[in-house]
Write a protein that holds these residues in place. Sequence first.
Motif, mmCIF file in Angstrom:
data_model
loop_
_atom_site.group_PDB
_atom_site.id
_atom_site.type_symbol
_atom_site.label_atom_id
_atom_site.label_comp_id
_atom_site.label_asym_id
_atom_site.label_seq_id
_atom_site.Cartn_x
_atom_site.Cartn_y
_atom_site.Cartn_z
ATOM 1 N N GLU A 1 -4.393 0.788 -1.530
ATOM 2 C CA GLU A 1 -4.390 -0.321 -0.590
ATOM 3 C C GLU A 1 -4.227 -1.631 -1.358
ATOM 4 O OE1 GLU A 1 -7.972 -0.102 1.668
ATOM 5 O OE2 GLU A 1 -7.418 1.770 2.687
ATOM 6 N N LYS B 1 -5.144 7.219 -1.686
ATOM 7 C CA LYS B 1 -4.476 6.096 -1.027
ATOM 8 C C LYS B 1 -4.573 4.852 -1.910
ATOM 9 C CE LYS B 1 -5.123 7.576 3.764
ATOM 10 N NZ LYS B 1 -5.466 8.953 3.388
ATOM 11 N N GLY C 1 0.816 -1.204 0.000
ATOM 12 C CA GLY C 1 0.000 0.000 0.000
ATOM 13 C C GLY C 1 0.851 1.255 0.000
#
Length: 431
Positions: A154, A152, A145
Motif C-alpha cells: 500500500e 499487499k 499500491g
Amino acid sequence: MRSGWRHRALHREGPRFRLAEYLKALTAVLLIVWLFKGPLRLEPYNDWLVYAIVAFLFAFELLGVGKWFGVTVSGVVFALARGFFWTSVFLFFGKWLGMSKALTGYAGTAFAYAVVLTIAGLLLAKFDERRLDLKVEGKAYEFKGADFGDVKLEGKGKAYPVKFGRKRVGWVLDGEAMVKARTPLGEITKKLLSPVVVWTEENVAGKKVPADPAFVGSVNRLLNPERMYRGKGSTVDLGFIKVYEGEDFEYVRLPFLEVMQTPTGEEVRVGPIRIHEGNPGMPPEEMLTIRELRNGFQLTKVGERLKIRTEEYSIEVEGERVTYRSGNETLSLGETVSLRSGDVSVGVGRGRARIRIEDAVISARDGKVKIRAGGKTYTIENPDAFKLVVKKAKEIVEEQSAGLIEGLGVDRALLNKRVKELLDELTGYIG
C-alpha cells in the motif's frame, strides 16, 4: 544433493555446482568403463556409452557456468565451446581405442564448433558488459499500491522499471509504502523506507510521471549484487537470478537453469532438459521479493512459502507452519510446536512434550512424566499428569509467541511462573 546447502553470493557452491561435480565424476567413471569395455563385455553398447559420455560432458560444463552473479550469455557460449572441444578430443583419440568410424568422423566437426563458439563467446563478452547489466530506467510511473494475494503493498509515489538487458525484472519504488502479509500468526505490517525494490514480473505502475534523475543515479549504485547479498543469508532475488532456501525446501532459478529440492524429490532443468528423482511437486510460477535497499527488511514469497527477514528477526511460513528466529531465540508453530531461548526450551508434538528451564526438566512421553529438579528425579505414570504436561507446554509456547513476534523476546518472569505452577500441580501426582 543434500538438504541444508548454504548459498554464498560469490562462491561456487549450491545444488547446481555440486551436481556439476557429480556429473564430472560420473563422466570419469564412464570413460574408464568405456576404455575397458572389452573385458567388461560391453562392446555391444559401445556407441551408447559414447553418447552418454558426450552428454555428460556438455551437462557438467553448462551446470558450472559462472558464479551466482556472473551468469552471462557469453558464459553459456563458452561452456558449449568447452563441451565441443572435449568431445572433439574424445572422438579423435577414440579411433585408436575401438570407437566406431561413424563416430570418430565427427571429431573435426566438433572441433570446428568449439573454435567458432569460442570466437562468438569473445565477441559476446563485450555485449554482456554493456547490455546485460542490472539497471534502473530513467522513466517513472505512478504507484498506488499492488496486490500479490497474501502480500499487499500500500502507498503512493513513483515506480521505476528495473531491467536486465532488455527484460524488465522488477521495480524500484520512491515514496510512501507499507507491506502487509497474512500469516497464521496474524497480519504482519511494516512501513518501508524509500527506496524499495520489488522483484516481480507483474506490473505495479500506472500512468507516466516526471522522473528524478538524481534518484535513478543513487539507486543504480545501490543495486549492487555483492553489496546487497554478501553474508545476508539464503534468499537472493535479482529478478533473473532467484535463490531460496527454507525449511525442507530449496529453489534456484537462472535464465537457463532451474533446481528444486523437497523432501519428496529433486528436479533439475537445464534448458528443455529435465532430470528428476521422486516427485518434488510443481515449481513455483513466480517468486516475489520486496526489499528495502538501505535497510535490512526483505520479504520473499515462493508459491505458498513466505519468508520475512529484518535486522532483528526472521519469519518463515509454509502453510500452517511458522518458524520465527531472533538471535538465540527460535519459535516453531505447526503440527509440532517448540520454543528455544538460551537455557530455556519447550517442545510439544507427536504424543510427547519437554520443558527445560535452567537445571529443571519436565518431560512427558509414552504416557509417563519425568521430572528432574534439584538433583532429584521423579517418575509419574498417570495419564492425567501426562495430558497436563502436554497441554501446559503448548500453552506456554503460544503465550510466549506474541511477545516474540512483537520483538519483546521471551518473558522469563512469566515463563518461570508457568513452570512453577505446573510443578505445583504435578506434586499432587507424586507419591
